[in-house]
Design a protein around this motif. Structure first.
Motif, mmCIF file in Angstrom:
data_model
loop_
_atom_site.group_PDB
_atom_site.id
_atom_site.type_symbol
_atom_site.label_atom_id
_atom_site.label_comp_id
_atom_site.label_asym_id
_atom_site.label_seq_id
_atom_site.Cartn_x
_atom_site.Cartn_y
_atom_site.Cartn_z
ATOM 1 N N GLU A 585 63.537 96.676 123.409
ATOM 2 C CA GLU A 585 64.470 96.929 124.502
ATOM 3 C C GLU A 585 64.952 98.380 124.503
ATOM 4 O O GLU A 585 65.417 98.888 125.528
ATOM 5 C CB GLU A 585 65.658 95.972 124.410
ATOM 6 C CG GLU A 585 65.265 94.519 124.653
ATOM 7 C CD GLU A 585 66.429 93.671 125.096
ATOM 8 O OE1 GLU A 585 66.538 93.417 126.312
ATOM 9 O OE2 GLU A 585 67.232 93.280 124.219
ATOM 10 N N LEU A 586 64.875 99.050 123.362
ATOM 11 C CA LEU A 586 65.297 100.455 123.277
ATOM 12 C C LEU A 586 64.231 101.316 123.938
ATOM 13 O O LEU A 586 63.079 101.350 123.501
ATOM 14 C CB LEU A 586 65.479 100.861 121.814
ATOM 15 C CG LEU A 586 66.492 100.054 121.012
ATOM 16 C CD1 LEU A 586 66.506 100.484 119.565
ATOM 17 C CD2 LEU A 586 67.885 100.176 121.625
ATOM 18 N N GLN A 611 70.241 97.449 126.263
ATOM 19 C CA GLN A 611 69.782 98.335 125.200
ATOM 20 C C GLN A 611 70.849 98.491 124.118
ATOM 21 O O GLN A 611 70.531 98.494 122.918
ATOM 22 C CB GLN A 611 69.395 99.702 125.773
ATOM 23 C CG GLN A 611 68.144 99.675 126.642
ATOM 24 C CD GLN A 611 67.554 101.059 126.842
ATOM 25 O OE1 GLN A 611 67.393 101.823 125.902
ATOM 26 N NE2 GLN A 611 67.206 101.384 128.091
#
Length: 815
Positions: A585-586, A611
């Motif tokens: 997700e980053l 994030q």
């Protein structure tokens, strides 16, 4: 006179050819004392000379040539497994005088034109390959007999090459220790099967230990290689177009007769050929069902689980309009698994656990699957059992052993059989499925769904779902549905996928899921849940509860206490794959395999809130309360006794014979930091921050990581030791990112700047007069490391690491 000379020359040539064959017997005379095997290509075996002769009756008809490995080497790391298929070749025989050549066609470049001249132009523009040459030994009635012994005894599977690639040393084929295995050489109307015993001897010094671990004498590696000559299908099969949204493997070729403006590159899916008896019926029996056979050598209750799990696919074929079209049976006694007529599910043993996979014999001209071949590693069941032991600690005095472990293994075996069989039906992995909903597809990699019962202990009763998934039905409908005459097939297939997409089903596969730096936030291996960060937090809670109860009850009475170390591994690293999912997700980018006009979402960055939540969850995996093992457990972990050495399944460390708890911490920390400081992810974080300032940038991720580790308040005891180990790992990976050759200049610059900030902080720490000696040494060493980086950055490009054990379920890769 010229005509007379021409006639005389022709007569002389004919006489020469006749004389050249003078003394040769007819085929019948040459083979009269030999053992004859009739079939697709008749074989004649001369037991006295050890020669195998092949009869050739046609020099123009294509057939399929396939090599395989019926007897493997037994090491997952070597990649030479029992039942392994090689590459398929479309070949034909060509004769010129006393010579016969085996020629492989170049199917990568073709012409769809019906004009012979256009086809010839393409054929003459690209090279073919002559795979072997034979000499005619006898002939009659248009047939020839060739000595094929050397052909069947050459290393067609590339075993020697693979041993070199695996750094085991140079091996060469020893003809004096190789022969035709006639007991396994058979002939059938549609295929000729020749089995050979081949021995490879070390040519020079041996460099590897893998061969030594699985052979009686590593100087001589003996396997069986199998050669199949297979009649190509000629049954009216209609190829089906590949669509990147449908979840199939494909074959590709370039069509040089494609009209201008039309794509030259043709993509076709791979699939079995299936026809309805009643094409007009919504549900019909098949003309010929697809039948898979389970290895008789698989023990019960494993064998029944394999039959049951693979049989799930019949649900998908019913959804596609076929009744009883997919069947699974135990292989009949005496049947040969290498026979092309049998789709096989084989139970394969290795010295170490490893991959299972589904492979197929495919007609390279059309994509039609001729035979499915599933290989299931038997040690997978043992590993699943070990995971259950670690979670449940079931060997409590005075209590019966829980059946949950066995039930977990059988549930996983059913799912695994379905998964690998799916590959042999033509289906690729769909790693987005588990993010959509549990049980969406058996073509995902399932992590066991572990909950906590009312007593706070792990519950495995719902570890794996049962049956085929919604996506699997969509995929089979796309590949196997038979449409009424006159149907626009393209529109009908698009409608199947459009309906699936509108219901939230979609497909993302390996290339977008396996790399540590991959971006899709919903496509992962061995994960659960739509929100990976939330699931990571939940799984860490389960892990904490299981570790609380972990102790000597995790091994059976009479086992060495040191065995607890191996049982600990899958529990301690229980979170590794869910951490990977959350890390995606980053700098993540949600996207689909969208086509123009299909109304799918194309791309969408992961929101800032998601994030930030993912970063918090991932950083939790570096916290001392998660990674520190309790002193009470460490007292139960003695050095290994004789006969029980450490293996690749064990944690590495720095303390010699004793168990090193900080080695476990370092391995786990390195797994997380490889994700946080991945160069691809770092570059995306930099670029996405420039596009949207609300999103976290690389500097935000690095500063949050340093705040959670280096800048965090000091702890005492074992947790303080964990802090030091984690901080060392963070610094190594930070400097590695700043020096990584493949990292973007901006990402390297940010990482270098953050290391300078850390250096300034460290300078202040080293001036603290009353700092504990170990802590002061830790700070000083880190400062020296950063200064050394500034002098020679390239030396820090690859961080030194303790290699983590493969973990559960089998490690970094699977098939």
């Amino acid at each position: 006179m010229p005509r007379l000379r021409t006639l005389l020359a022709a007569c002389l040539f004919a006489l020469t050819c006749s004389l050249s064959l003078a003394g040769q017997n007819t085929i019948a005379e040459k083979t009269s004392a030999m053992k004859h095997l009739d079939g697709l290509f008749p074989l004649d075996w001369d037991a006295k000379s050890g020669k195998l002769y092949l009869e050739i009756g046609s020099f123009s008809k294509d057939f399929l040539l396939l090599d395989s490995l019926p007897y493997g080497v037994g090491s997952n790391d070597l990649g030479l497994d029992r039942g392994q298929l090689g590459r398929s070749h479309v070949v034909h025989f060509y004769r010129s005088g006393p010579h016969v050549l085996l020629i492989e066609k170049n199917l990568a470049y073709r012409s769809s034109s019906s004009e012979p001249e256009e086809q010839l132009d393409v054929q003459q523009s690209f090279a073919q390959s002559v795979l072997w040459g034979f000499k005619v030994e006898a002939e009659d009635n248009g047939k020839v007999l060739v000595d094929a012994t050397d052909f069947f005894l050459h290393d067609s599977h590339g075993v020697a090459e693979r041993l070199v690639q695996a750094r085991q040393g140079a091996y060469k084929l020893d003809p004096t220790r190789s022969t035709i295995a006639m007991e396994a050489t058979k002939n059938f109307p549609l295929n000729t099967e020749v089995d050979s015993i081949l021995t490879f001897t070390a040519d020079g010094p041996m460099r590897g230990k893998l061969v030594a671990s699985v052979t009686p004498d590593p100087h001589a590696v003996t396997v069986h290689e199998h050669t199949s000559l297979i009649q190509l299908p000629d049954d009216g099969y209609q190829p089906r177009a590949f669509d990147p949204r449908a979840g199939y493997f494909d074959i590709q070729y370039r069509d040089y007769s494609a009209p201008l403006g039309a794509p030259m590159d043709v993509h076709l899916i791979t699939r079995h050929w299936l026809q309805k008896k009643d094409p007009g019926a919504a549900l019909s029996e098949p003309v010929k069902p697809i039948i898979y056979y389970v290895d008789r050598g698989a023990p019960e209750p494993i064998r029944s689980a394999l039959v049951e799990g693979a049989s799930w696919w019949n649900q998908a074929f019913e959804a596609a309009g076929f009744k009883n079209a997919f069947q699974v049976k135990v292989l009949p006694e005496g049947a040969d698994p290498m026979d092309i007529r049998y789709n096989m599910i084989q139970w394969v043993h290795r010295s170490t656990r490893g991959w299972s996979y589904g492979d197929s014999v495919i007609d390279p001209r059309t994509g039609e699957i001729i035979k499915g071949q599933v290989t299931l590693g038997s040690l997978r069941a043992r590993q699943d059992y070990l995971i259950a032991e670690a979670l449940l600690s079931p060997y409590q005095k005075g209590k019966p052993i829980s059946s949950a472990m066995k039930e977990l293994v059988l549930a996983r075996i059913r799912q695994l059989a379905a998964h690998e069989t799916g590959h042999t039906l033509g289906l690729a992995h769909n790693f987005a499925a588990s993010s959509i909903a549990a049980g969406t597809s058996v073509m995902d990699y399932p992590h066991p769904w572990i909950t906590l019962d009312s007593n706070g202990r792990p519950d495995l009763s719902h570890a794996y779902t049962t049956g085929i998934g919604a996506w699997d039905k969509v995929a089979i409908q796309y590949g196997y549905s038979q449409f009424p005459t006159g149907t626009d097939t393209h529109k009908a297939l698009d409608a199947i996928l459009s309906k699936a997409l509108s219901s939230g089903l979609y497909f993302i596969t390996d290339e977008d899921s396996r790399p540590l730096g991959s971006a899709n936030p919903y496509s992962h291996l061995w994960d659960n849940g739509h929100d990976p960060a939330v699931e990571l937090d939940r799984l860490l809670t389960v892990r904490t509860a299981a570790l609380k109860h972990f102790g000597e009850d995790a091994i059976q009475p009479g086992e060495p206490m040191a065995q607890l170390e191996d049982t600990l591994v899958p529990l301690y690293l229980l979170h590794r794959y869910q951490t990977e999912a959350a890390a995606k997700e980053l700098g993540g980018l949600d996207y689909r395999y969208a086509l123009r006009g299909d109304n799918q979402m194309v791309t969408k960055p992961v929101s800032a809130a998601d994030q930030q939540r993912a970063l918090a969850a991932v950083l939790r995996t570096l916290s001392p309360d998660v990674l520190t093992l309790p002193a009470s457990l460490l007292q139960m972990l003695p050095p290994r006794p004789p006969g029980y050495p450490r293996t690749q399944e064990s944690f590495q460390g720095h303390t010699g014979l004793t168990f090193d708890p900080e080695g476990a911490v370092e391995s786990a920390a390195d797994l997380t930091n490889n994700l946080l400081f991945n160069p691809d992810r770092a570059a995306r974080l930099v670029e996405e921050k420039q596009q949207d300032t609300s999103l976290p940038g690389l500097e935000d991720v690095i500063e949050a990581t340093l705040k959670a580790t280096w800048y965090a308040p000091r702890l005492a005891g074992l947790e303080g030791e964990t802090q030091l180990t984690v901080e060392d790992s963070v610094l190594r990976h930070l400097l590695s990112l700043a020096a990584a050759p493949g990292a973007s200049p901006e990402a390297k610059a940010v990482a270098a700047a953050e290391s300078s900030k850390l250096a300034n902080w460290l300078k202040g720490r080293t001036n603290i007069v009353n700092a504990p000696p170990l802590l002061h040494a830790h700070w000083s060493a880190a400062l020296e490391q950063i200064n050394a980086f500034k002098q020679a950055p390239a030396k820090f490009a690859t961080p030194s690491e303790l290699e983590a054990p493969p973990g559960q379920p089998i490690g970094e890769d699977d098939f």
